[in-house]
Structures are given as structure tokens and as C-alpha cells.
Scaffold this motif. Structure first.
Motif, PDB file in Angstrom:
ATOM      1  N   SER A  70       0.817  -1.223   0.000  1.00  0.00           N
ATOM      2  CA  SER A  70       0.000   0.000   0.000  1.00  0.00           C
ATOM      3  C   SER A  70       0.848   1.269   0.000  1.00  0.00           C
ATOM      4  CB  SER A  70      -0.950   0.019   1.195  1.00  0.00           C
ATOM      5  OG  SER A  70      -0.239   0.240   2.399  1.00  0.00           O
ATOM      6  N   PHE A  90      -1.598   0.545   9.924  1.00  0.00           N
ATOM      7  CA  PHE A  90      -2.329   0.132   8.730  1.00  0.00           C
ATOM      8  C   PHE A  90      -3.218  -1.070   9.048  1.00  0.00           C
ATOM      9  CE2 PHE A  90      -2.682  -2.137   4.627  1.00  0.00           C
ATOM     10  CZ  PHE A  90      -3.305  -1.143   3.890  1.00  0.00           C
ATOM     11  N   LYS A  93      -6.164   0.138  10.892  1.00  0.00           N
ATOM     12  CA  LYS A  93      -7.079   0.831   9.972  1.00  0.00           C
ATOM     13  C   LYS A  93      -7.934  -0.177   9.198  1.00  0.00           C
ATOM     14  CE  LYS A  93      -7.137   4.305   6.304  1.00  0.00           C
ATOM     15  NZ  LYS A  93      -7.980   5.269   7.001  1.00  0.00           N
ATOM     16  N   LEU A  94      -7.311  -1.238   8.704  1.00  0.00           N
ATOM     17  CA  LEU A  94      -8.059  -2.261   7.977  1.00  0.00           C
ATOM     18  C   LEU A  94      -9.108  -2.916   8.869  1.00  0.00           C
ATOM     19  CD1 LEU A  94      -5.267  -4.038   5.898  1.00  0.00           C
ATOM     20  CD2 LEU A  94      -7.085  -2.570   5.027  1.00  0.00           C
ATOM     21  N   SER A  97     -12.004  -0.557   9.583  1.00  0.00           N
ATOM     22  CA  SER A  97     -12.848  -0.482   8.396  1.00  0.00           C
ATOM     23  C   SER A  97     -13.741  -1.725   8.315  1.00  0.00           C
ATOM     24  CB  SER A  97     -11.969  -0.363   7.152  1.00  0.00           C
ATOM     25  OG  SER A  97     -12.762  -0.360   5.997  1.00  0.00           O
ATOM     26  N   THR A 166      -6.121   1.140  -4.020  1.00  0.00           N
ATOM     27  CA  THR A 166      -6.873   2.311  -3.571  1.00  0.00           C
ATOM     28  C   THR A 166      -6.106   3.025  -2.463  1.00  0.00           C
ATOM     29  OG1 THR A 166      -8.960   1.266  -4.189  1.00  0.00           O
ATOM     30  CG2 THR A 166      -9.073   3.082  -2.611  1.00  0.00           C
ATOM     31  N   TYR A 167      -5.639   2.269  -1.477  1.00  0.00           N
ATOM     32  CA  TYR A 167      -4.840   2.874  -0.404  1.00  0.00           C
ATOM     33  C   TYR A 167      -3.544   3.464  -0.949  1.00  0.00           C
ATOM     34  CZ  TYR A 167      -7.671   1.295   3.541  1.00  0.00           C
ATOM     35  OH  TYR A 167      -8.680   1.110   4.450  1.00  0.00           O
ATOM     36  N   ARG A 168      -2.922   2.740  -1.863  1.00  0.00           N
ATOM     37  CA  ARG A 168      -1.650   3.216  -2.429  1.00  0.00           C
ATOM     38  C   ARG A 168      -1.816   4.587  -3.093  1.00  0.00           C
ATOM     39  NH1 ARG A 168       2.323  -0.849  -5.526  1.00  0.00           N
ATOM     40  NH2 ARG A 168       4.157   0.438  -5.502  1.00  0.00           N
ATOM     41  N   GLN A 170      -4.212   6.794  -2.428  1.00  0.00           N
ATOM     42  CA  GLN A 170      -4.491   7.765  -1.362  1.00  0.00           C
ATOM     43  C   GLN A 170      -3.207   8.167  -0.637  1.00  0.00           C
ATOM     44  OE1 GLN A 170      -7.382   5.913   1.211  1.00  0.00           O
ATOM     45  NE2 GLN A 170      -9.006   6.038  -0.319  1.00  0.00           N
ATOM     46  N   PHE A 171      -2.368   7.183  -0.308  1.00  0.00           N
ATOM     47  CA  PHE A 171      -1.130   7.472   0.419  1.00  0.00           C
ATOM     48  C   PHE A 171      -0.169   8.276  -0.447  1.00  0.00           C
ATOM     49  CE2 PHE A 171      -1.716   3.344   3.063  1.00  0.00           C
ATOM     50  CZ  PHE A 171      -2.725   3.949   3.800  1.00  0.00           C
ATOM     51  N   LEU A 187      -3.142   7.637  10.346  1.00  0.00           N
ATOM     52  CA  LEU A 187      -3.765   6.320  10.350  1.00  0.00           C
ATOM     53  C   LEU A 187      -4.299   6.037  11.734  1.00  0.00           C
ATOM     54  CD1 LEU A 187      -1.157   4.255   8.302  1.00  0.00           C
ATOM     55  CD2 LEU A 187      -3.321   5.159   7.505  1.00  0.00           C
TER      56      LEU A 187
END
Length: 187
Positions: A70, A90, A93-94, A97, A166-168, A170-171, A187
Motif C-alpha cells: 500500500s 495500517f 485501519k483495515l 474499516s 486504492t490505499y496506495r 491515497q497514500f 492512520l
């Protein structure tokens, strides 16, 4: 709509306990069944359902690899301490979610299809989440760990969209104007 799709995806998620290649479908089927049973148990509080579900899913995902993917190229520039902090945050966070999406469960069914070997060290497992109005395709991406020859989930695609990509994105966007330390803190 996207939130509901993600919720349905996460209902079928299963996470760093190694799986032998020939056991992927069976393990996933068992774990999905356990999570669905937990979610239907009216004797449990929402908090208990969430905690029990995390316990079920928390042993076939490789959160460290997911964190590394990510973050992309930026991963190499992190210190050992920053890598550990990022991975820990991370993973949290997962899981948060996932818990958010569990609350949207509404008696959807999950069908687990056959494992497809894509490369000698990569396989996919397609699942279908069947709701009242729609059916969604979720594909789990597995990799074979070279050190122990076991299989772990390293990404999930929902309707053709990779969670990690998607995370990649965003980051990467975040890091254009902020530091890695700020990202870790966010995070």
C-alpha cells in the motif's frame, strides 16, 4: 452504494495463519461460515460480534505485506521503526474499516468458488456475495510465502478494484504534500 459493496466484501473476508494451497477454499469457506454465524447470533452484543469476527478472520491476511504494497516505493525509505509503526497502524485501519462494514450486514449469502492458480506463487479465490438486490464479486489474492511455503492473502479485489491500490493512491497523494510521519499519525 460503494459503502454497501465494501461492507459486503468485508463480510466475506477471512486474515496471518498460514494455509496450505489445497486448503485455501476449505479454510475460507469455514471462516466465512463462522463470521456469518456470529453476525446472526442475537445473544451477542454488537461489540462481541465484532471482536469474535476479528478473531476468526485474523489469521490468514499478511498485514505486513499489505502495508508494504500500500505504501509502494516509499516503503524502502522508512526506518525499521517507521515500518513497524506504519504496519501496525495500517493493520488497525483495515480492522476498523472491517468493523464499520460489519454493522451493515443484512443476511447476505456468500458463495465460495474454486481457487485459480495464476502463477506458481499466486492464486485467486473468487467469492460471490448475494444480497436481496445485487450480487457482488470479491476476489481474494493469495501469495505463497517462500520461507514456509504457505499461502496468505495479500489483497482483495471488489468489483475489479484493489483495496491496496486504492490505499496506495491515497497514500501517494497524501505524501505529495505531507511527511511519512504525518501519514503514520493520520492512520
Amino acid at each position: 452504494m460503494l459503502k454497501k459493496i465494501i461492507a459486503l466484501l468485508l463480510l466475506s473476508i477471512v486474515s496471518l495463519h498460514a494455509i496450505e494451497e489445497q486448503q485455501i477454499k476449505k479454510v475460507m469457506d469455514t471462516k466465512v461460515g463462522k463470521v456469518l454465524t456470529i453476525l446472526k447470533d442475537n445473544t451477542l452484543s454488537q461489540h462481541q460480534k465484532e471482536q469474535k469476527s476479528i478473531q476468526v478472520i485474523d489469521d490468514v491476511f499478511d498485514y505486513d505485506i499489505m502495508a508494504q504494497i500500500s505504501l509502494g516505493k516509499q516503503w524502502r525509505s522508512l526506518s525499521k521503526s517507521e515500518k513497524a509503526q506504519f504496519s501496525e497502524r495500517f493493520e488497525k485501519k483495515l480492522k476498523l474499516s472491517y468493523l464499520d462494514k460489519l454493522r451493515l450486514y443484512n443476511n447476505e449469502r456468500v458463495i465460495i468458488k474454486e481457487v485459480q492458480k495464476v502463477k506458481p506463487t499466486r492464486s485467486t479465490l473468487e467469492t460471490l456475495i448475494i444480497g436481496r438486490d445485487d450480487t457482488y464479486k470479491v476476489i481474494y489474492l493469495f501469495y505463497k510465502n517462500g520461507s514456509n511455503s504457505q499461502w496468505y492473502i495479500y489483497d482483495v479485489n471488489l468489483v475489479g478494484v484493489s483495496i491496496l491500490q486504492t490505499y496506495r493512491k491515497q497514500f501517494s497523494e497524501f505524501l505529495q504534500t505531507k511527511t511519512v510521519k504525518q501519514l503514520i499519525e493520520s492512520l
